[in-house]
Design a protein around this motif. Structure first.
Motif, PDB file in Angstrom:
ATOM      1  N   LEU A 100       0.819  -1.219   0.000  1.00 16.64           N
ATOM      2  CA  LEU A 100       0.000   0.000   0.000  1.00 16.64           C
ATOM      3  C   LEU A 100       0.851   1.268   0.000  1.00 16.64           C
ATOM      4  O   LEU A 100       0.612   2.185  -0.798  1.00 16.64           O
ATOM      5  N   THR A 101       1.837   1.327   0.880  1.00 12.93           N
ATOM      6  CA  THR A 101       2.674   2.532   0.919  1.00 12.93           C
ATOM      7  C   THR A 101       3.489   2.666  -0.357  1.00 12.93           C
ATOM      8  O   THR A 101       3.678   3.774  -0.857  1.00 12.93           O
ATOM      9  N   GLY A 102       3.946   1.554  -0.885  1.00 15.25           N
ATOM     10  CA  GLY A 102       4.702   1.595  -2.135  1.00 15.25           C
ATOM     11  C   GLY A 102       3.865   2.074  -3.302  1.00 15.25           C
ATOM     12  O   GLY A 102       4.316   2.873  -4.134  1.00 15.25           O
ATOM     13  N   PHE A 127       2.367   5.663  -7.519  1.00 18.61           N
ATOM     14  CA  PHE A 127       1.288   6.178  -8.350  1.00 18.61           C
ATOM     15  C   PHE A 127       0.762   7.553  -7.924  1.00 18.61           C
ATOM     16  O   PHE A 127       0.025   8.177  -8.679  1.00 18.61           O
ATOM     17  N   ASN A 128       1.102   7.993  -6.723  1.00 21.75           N
ATOM     18  CA  ASN A 128       0.701   9.323  -6.263  1.00 21.75           C
ATOM     19  C   ASN A 128       1.906   9.997  -5.613  1.00 21.75           C
ATOM     20  O   ASN A 128       1.851  10.438  -4.462  1.00 21.75           O
ATOM     21  N   ALA A 129       2.993  10.069  -6.353  1.00 21.40           N
ATOM     22  CA  ALA A 129       4.239  10.605  -5.803  1.00 21.40           C
ATOM     23  C   ALA A 129       4.082  12.053  -5.351  1.00 21.40           C
ATOM     24  O   ALA A 129       4.548  12.430  -4.274  1.00 21.40           O
ATOM     25  N   ILE A 143      11.067   9.357  -5.063  1.00 22.64           N
ATOM     26  CA  ILE A 143      10.048   8.697  -4.241  1.00 22.64           C
ATOM     27  C   ILE A 143       9.418   7.521  -4.986  1.00 22.64           C
ATOM     28  O   ILE A 143       9.003   6.543  -4.376  1.00 22.64           O
ATOM     29  N   GLN A 144       9.378   7.572  -6.320  1.00 24.16           N
ATOM     30  CA  GLN A 144       8.868   6.431  -7.077  1.00 24.16           C
ATOM     31  C   GLN A 144       9.820   5.236  -6.978  1.00 24.16           C
ATOM     32  O   GLN A 144       9.360   4.093  -6.874  1.00 24.16           O
ATOM     33  N   TYR A 145      11.123   5.481  -6.980  1.00 17.90           N
ATOM     34  CA  TYR A 145      12.083   4.383  -6.780  1.00 17.90           C
ATOM     35  C   TYR A 145      11.913   3.757  -5.394  1.00 17.90           C
ATOM     36  O   TYR A 145      11.949   2.529  -5.250  1.00 17.90           O
ATOM     37  N   VAL A 146      11.715   4.588  -4.384  1.00 13.23           N
ATOM     38  CA  VAL A 146      11.484   4.071  -3.033  1.00 13.23           C
ATOM     39  C   VAL A 146      10.182   3.276  -2.997  1.00 13.23           C
ATOM     40  O   VAL A 146      10.105   2.232  -2.339  1.00 13.23           O
ATOM     41  N   GLY A 147       9.167   3.749  -3.713  1.00  9.14           N
ATOM     42  CA  GLY A 147       7.901   3.023  -3.776  1.00  9.14           C
ATOM     43  C   GLY A 147       8.052   1.645  -4.385  1.00  9.14           C
ATOM     44  O   GLY A 147       7.468   0.673  -3.912  1.00  9.14           O
ATOM     45  N   ILE A 148       8.855   1.559  -5.432  1.00 10.36           N
ATOM     46  CA  ILE A 148       9.097   0.253  -6.062  1.00 10.36           C
ATOM     47  C   ILE A 148       9.768  -0.702  -5.076  1.00 10.36           C
ATOM     48  O   ILE A 148       9.402  -1.878  -4.989  1.00 10.36           O
ATOM     49  N   ALA A 179      14.761 -13.445   8.533  1.00 11.53           N
ATOM     50  CA  ALA A 179      15.490 -12.528   7.650  1.00 11.53           C
ATOM     51  C   ALA A 179      14.584 -11.393   7.182  1.00 11.53           C
ATOM     52  O   ALA A 179      14.991 -10.228   7.143  1.00 11.53           O
ATOM     53  N   ILE A 180      13.344 -11.716   6.834  1.00  8.35           N
ATOM     54  CA  ILE A 180      12.400 -10.681   6.426  1.00  8.35           C
ATOM     55  C   ILE A 180      12.115  -9.739   7.590  1.00  8.35           C
ATOM     56  O   ILE A 180      12.091  -8.513   7.430  1.00  8.35           O
ATOM     57  N   LEU A 181      11.888 -10.294   8.766  1.00  2.39           N
ATOM     58  CA  LEU A 181      11.624  -9.460   9.941  1.00  2.39           C
ATOM     59  C   LEU A 181      12.824  -8.573  10.274  1.00  2.39           C
ATOM     60  O   LEU A 181      12.654  -7.400  10.622  1.00  2.39           O
ATOM     61  N   LEU A 182      14.027  -9.116  10.161  1.00  4.48           N
ATOM     62  CA  LEU A 182      15.225  -8.336  10.464  1.00  4.48           C
ATOM     63  C   LEU A 182      15.407  -7.189   9.473  1.00  4.48           C
ATOM     64  O   LEU A 182      15.669  -6.055   9.878  1.00  4.48           O
ATOM     65  N   THR A 183      15.254  -7.471   8.188  1.00  4.55           N
ATOM     66  CA  THR A 183      15.425  -6.401   7.206  1.00  4.55           C
ATOM     67  C   THR A 183      14.329  -5.344   7.340  1.00  4.55           C
ATOM     68  O   THR A 183      14.595  -4.146   7.205  1.00  4.55           O
ATOM     69  N   THR A 184      13.118  -5.768   7.642  1.00  5.72           N
ATOM     70  CA  THR A 184      12.040  -4.805   7.849  1.00  5.72           C
ATOM     71  C   THR A 184      12.305  -3.957   9.089  1.00  5.72           C
ATOM     72  O   THR A 184      12.100  -2.740   9.088  1.00  5.72           O
ATOM     73  N   SER A 185      12.798  -4.585  10.137  1.00  6.52           N
ATOM     74  CA  SER A 185      13.124  -3.849  11.352  1.00  6.52           C
ATOM     75  C   SER A 185      14.230  -2.824  11.113  1.00  6.52           C
ATOM     76  O   SER A 185      14.125  -1.672  11.551  1.00  6.52           O
ATOM     77  N   ILE A 186      15.267  -3.223  10.414  1.00  2.93           N
ATOM     78  CA  ILE A 186      16.363  -2.293  10.116  1.00  2.93           C
ATOM     79  C   ILE A 186      15.854  -1.127   9.272  1.00  2.93           C
ATOM     80  O   ILE A 186      16.189   0.033   9.525  1.00  2.93           O
ATOM     81  N   THR A 187      15.020  -1.426   8.291  1.00  4.73           N
ATOM     82  CA  THR A 187      14.486  -0.387   7.415  1.00  4.73           C
ATOM     83  C   THR A 187      13.601   0.589   8.182  1.00  4.73           C
ATOM     84  O   THR A 187      13.746   1.810   8.059  1.00  4.73           O
ATOM     85  N   THR A 188      12.682   0.077   8.977  1.00  7.11           N
ATOM     86  CA  THR A 188      11.726   0.957   9.653  1.00  7.11           C
ATOM     87  C   THR A 188      12.359   1.735  10.805  1.00  7.11           C
ATOM     88  O   THR A 188      12.144   2.940  10.928  1.00  7.11           O
ATOM     89  N   VAL A 189      13.138   1.079  11.628  1.00  2.00           N
ATOM     90  CA  VAL A 189      13.799   1.797  12.724  1.00  2.00           C
ATOM     91  C   VAL A 189      14.850   2.756  12.163  1.00  2.00           C
ATOM     92  O   VAL A 189      14.990   3.885  12.637  1.00  2.00           O
TER      93      VAL A 189
END
Length: 127
Positions: A16-18, A23-25, A45-50, A72-82
């Motif tokens: 959703l955020t992507g 599509f609404n940069a 911001i479109q590259y980040v959305g992708i 691994a997914i949880l770790l990468t998501t945690s690093i990205t969000t924090v």
């Protein structure tokens, strides 16, 4: 909540955020208070959305996989969000970039998602 359900939530959130970024940069940039909006900001911001959409699809496709993959997914998501929360705080408090209410709500939600990811990582390691 089971880890697979949380990964499904992460997938929906990422897609959703992507999609909003892709599509609404211009609208996404306005929410964050970026002025003036030019084609450079929109392109970035479109590259980040992708990348958000891609991470969302990975979370969706691999949500029922073995423990190492989900960790691994949880770790990468945690690093990205924090990491994005910390970068946002740096930008506002050190660089003195302007912020708004939407920015702080988004940053707080990202921090919460990152901390919940860390919680699920520790829960999966105990099993």
């Amino acid at each position: 909540m089971k880890t697979s359900n949380f990964l499904l939530f992460l997938a929906i959130y990422g897609i959703l955020t992507g999609c909003m970024m892709l599509f609404n940069a211009g609208g996404s940039l306005i929410n964050y208070g970026v002025q003036p909006i030019d084609h450079y900001h929109i392109s970035i911001i479109q590259y980040v959305g992708i990348s958000n959409i891609t991470m969302g699809f990975l979370s969706f496709l691999l949500r029922n996989e073995q423990s190492k993959v989900s960790q691994a997914i949880l770790l990468t998501t945690s690093i990205t969000t924090v990491g994005s929360f910390l970068k946002g705080c740096y930008d506002v408090y050190i660089v003195n970039l302007p912020s708004n209410t939407f920015f702080w709500i988004d940053m707080s939600f990202r921090l919460l998602v990152g901390l919940v990811c860390l919680f699920y990582i520790t829960q999966n390691q105990k099993k």
